[in-house]
Scaffold this active site. Sequence first.
Site, PDB file in Angstrom:
ATOM      1  N   ALA A 215       7.785  18.163  31.591  1.00 19.17           N
ATOM      2  CA  ALA A 215       8.510  19.434  31.554  1.00 19.17           C
ATOM      3  C   ALA A 215      10.007  19.195  31.733  1.00 19.17           C
ATOM      4  O   ALA A 215      10.426  18.178  32.303  1.00 19.17           O
ATOM      5  CB  ALA A 215       7.999  20.358  32.662  1.00 19.17           C
TER       6      ALA A 215
ATOM      7  N   THR B 227       0.094  14.688  34.024  1.00 18.10           N
ATOM      8  CA  THR B 227      -1.281  14.973  33.611  1.00 18.10           C
ATOM      9  C   THR B 227      -1.600  14.279  32.299  1.00 18.10           C
ATOM     10  O   THR B 227      -0.849  14.402  31.318  1.00 18.10           O
ATOM     11  CB  THR B 227      -1.482  16.491  33.449  1.00 18.10           C
ATOM     12  OG1 THR B 227      -1.200  17.134  34.700  1.00 18.10           O
ATOM     13  CG2 THR B 227      -2.911  16.815  33.044  1.00 18.10           C
TER      14      THR B 227
ATOM     15  N   CYS C 252       4.097  12.557  39.336  1.00 16.32           N
ATOM     16  CA  CYS C 252       2.727  12.992  39.062  1.00 16.32           C
ATOM     17  C   CYS C 252       2.691  13.729  37.729  1.00 16.32           C
ATOM     18  O   CYS C 252       3.311  14.784  37.569  1.00 16.32           O
ATOM     19  CB  CYS C 252       2.231  13.908  40.182  1.00 16.32           C
ATOM     20  SG  CYS C 252       0.545  14.518  39.927  1.00 16.32           S
TER      21      CYS C 252
ATOM     22  N   PHE D  74      -1.273  10.377  46.052  1.00 17.76           N
ATOM     23  CA  PHE D  74      -1.260   8.949  45.770  1.00 17.76           C
ATOM     24  C   PHE D  74      -0.981   8.185  47.065  1.00 17.76           C
ATOM     25  O   PHE D  74      -0.680   8.781  48.096  1.00 17.76           O
ATOM     26  CB  PHE D  74      -0.187   8.626  44.720  1.00 17.76           C
ATOM     27  CG  PHE D  74      -0.315   9.442  43.458  1.00 17.76           C
ATOM     28  CD1 PHE D  74      -1.119   9.017  42.415  1.00 17.76           C
ATOM     29  CD2 PHE D  74       0.355  10.654  43.321  1.00 17.76           C
ATOM     30  CE1 PHE D  74      -1.267   9.776  41.271  1.00 17.76           C
ATOM     31  CE2 PHE D  74       0.219  11.424  42.176  1.00 17.76           C
ATOM     32  CZ  PHE D  74      -0.591  10.983  41.145  1.00 17.76           C
TER      33      PHE D  74
ATOM     34  N   HIS E 220       5.867  14.050  43.711  1.00 18.79           N
ATOM     35  CA  HIS E 220       6.889  15.068  43.462  1.00 18.79           C
ATOM     36  C   HIS E 220       8.259  14.464  43.791  1.00 18.79           C
ATOM     37  O   HIS E 220       8.638  14.367  44.954  1.00 18.79           O
ATOM     38  CB  HIS E 220       6.643  16.306  44.324  1.00 18.79           C
ATOM     39  CG  HIS E 220       5.327  16.960  44.051  1.00 18.79           C
ATOM     40  ND1 HIS E 220       4.753  17.881  44.903  1.00 18.79           N
ATOM     41  CD2 HIS E 220       4.459  16.824  43.019  1.00 18.79           C
ATOM     42  CE1 HIS E 220       3.597  18.273  44.402  1.00 18.79           C
ATOM     43  NE2 HIS E 220       3.398  17.654  43.265  1.00 18.79           N
TER      44      HIS E 220
ATOM     45  N   SER F 244      -4.652  13.321  37.016  1.00 17.03           N
ATOM     46  CA  SER F 244      -3.278  13.070  37.451  1.00 17.03           C
ATOM     47  C   SER F 244      -3.030  11.572  37.501  1.00 17.03           C
ATOM     48  O   SER F 244      -3.900  10.797  37.899  1.00 17.03           O
ATOM     49  CB  SER F 244      -3.038  13.662  38.842  1.00 17.03           C
ATOM     50  OG  SER F 244      -3.102  15.066  38.813  1.00 17.03           O
TER      51      SER F 244
ATOM     52  N   THR G  33       9.203   0.428  53.077  1.00 20.02           N
ATOM     53  CA  THR G  33       9.679   0.680  54.430  1.00 20.02           C
ATOM     54  C   THR G  33      11.203   0.596  54.469  1.00 20.02           C
ATOM     55  O   THR G  33      11.793  -0.357  53.959  1.00 20.02           O
ATOM     56  CB  THR G  33       9.093  -0.342  55.417  1.00 20.02           C
ATOM     57  OG1 THR G  33       7.665  -0.262  55.368  1.00 20.02           O
ATOM     58  CG2 THR G  33       9.559  -0.068  56.830  1.00 20.02           C
TER      59      THR G  33
END
Length: 239
Positions: free
Chosen positions: A70, A56, A54, A2, A108, A47, A154
Amino acid sequence: MFTGLVEAIGTVAALEPLDTSASGGGGTSLTIKDCAEILTDAHLGDSISVNGTCLTITAFDKDWFKVGIAPETLRRTNLGSLRPNDRVNLERAVAANTRMGGHFVQGHVDTTATIVSVTPDGNALTLRLRPRDQSILRYIVEKGYVTLDGASLTVTKVVDQGEEGYGYWEVMLIAYTQEKIVTAAKKPGDEVNVEIDIVGKYVEKSVQSYFSQGAGGDFAVLEKIVGRIVDEKLKKATM
């Protein structure tokens, strides 16, 4: 992959624990609605980033989609605390023709951070954040990138160990960004998902591997690096 540029803000329709349906895709099922603009080219298995995580797509229609979460993801992120009608940042995975206006974001999540304070600065907002995992501060650098709830921002300030007894960093949200991400509406005490810039991890592992070779590593180089860092710290302390 991404960019950290949020495309839309969706609304939580349902968070169903212990989903066992074939389309669940995980231990918990999350349904997001009010996001038709990013589903025009959606496919099962695509995704999508939800608050920087991330996930599905396991089912979708014109205005909603469903993903499975999960247990490990619930432990790492703030997704488990979502409730119906909460709003979330959304971004589709990058396409080959996507402009990289943010930075490379994997989706992640490394940890969560608590918002310590929100301070107005003109029409901007400065957010101070304390990470749950303090060890990630070694990857946070001033003017570097950090992803908060999926938004590429930033870093404006880093304190590895403050008078409060913990380390923190700050980011600034300009007026335009405040209108585009859910994080701007969060208050002190709220949590955000954090993904650090992956480049820092690769550099750290490469350096560790190099110097773990013992005689094969040039420790003179390491001494010079450490010396320069110490000199810079001392210089700042006396200014």
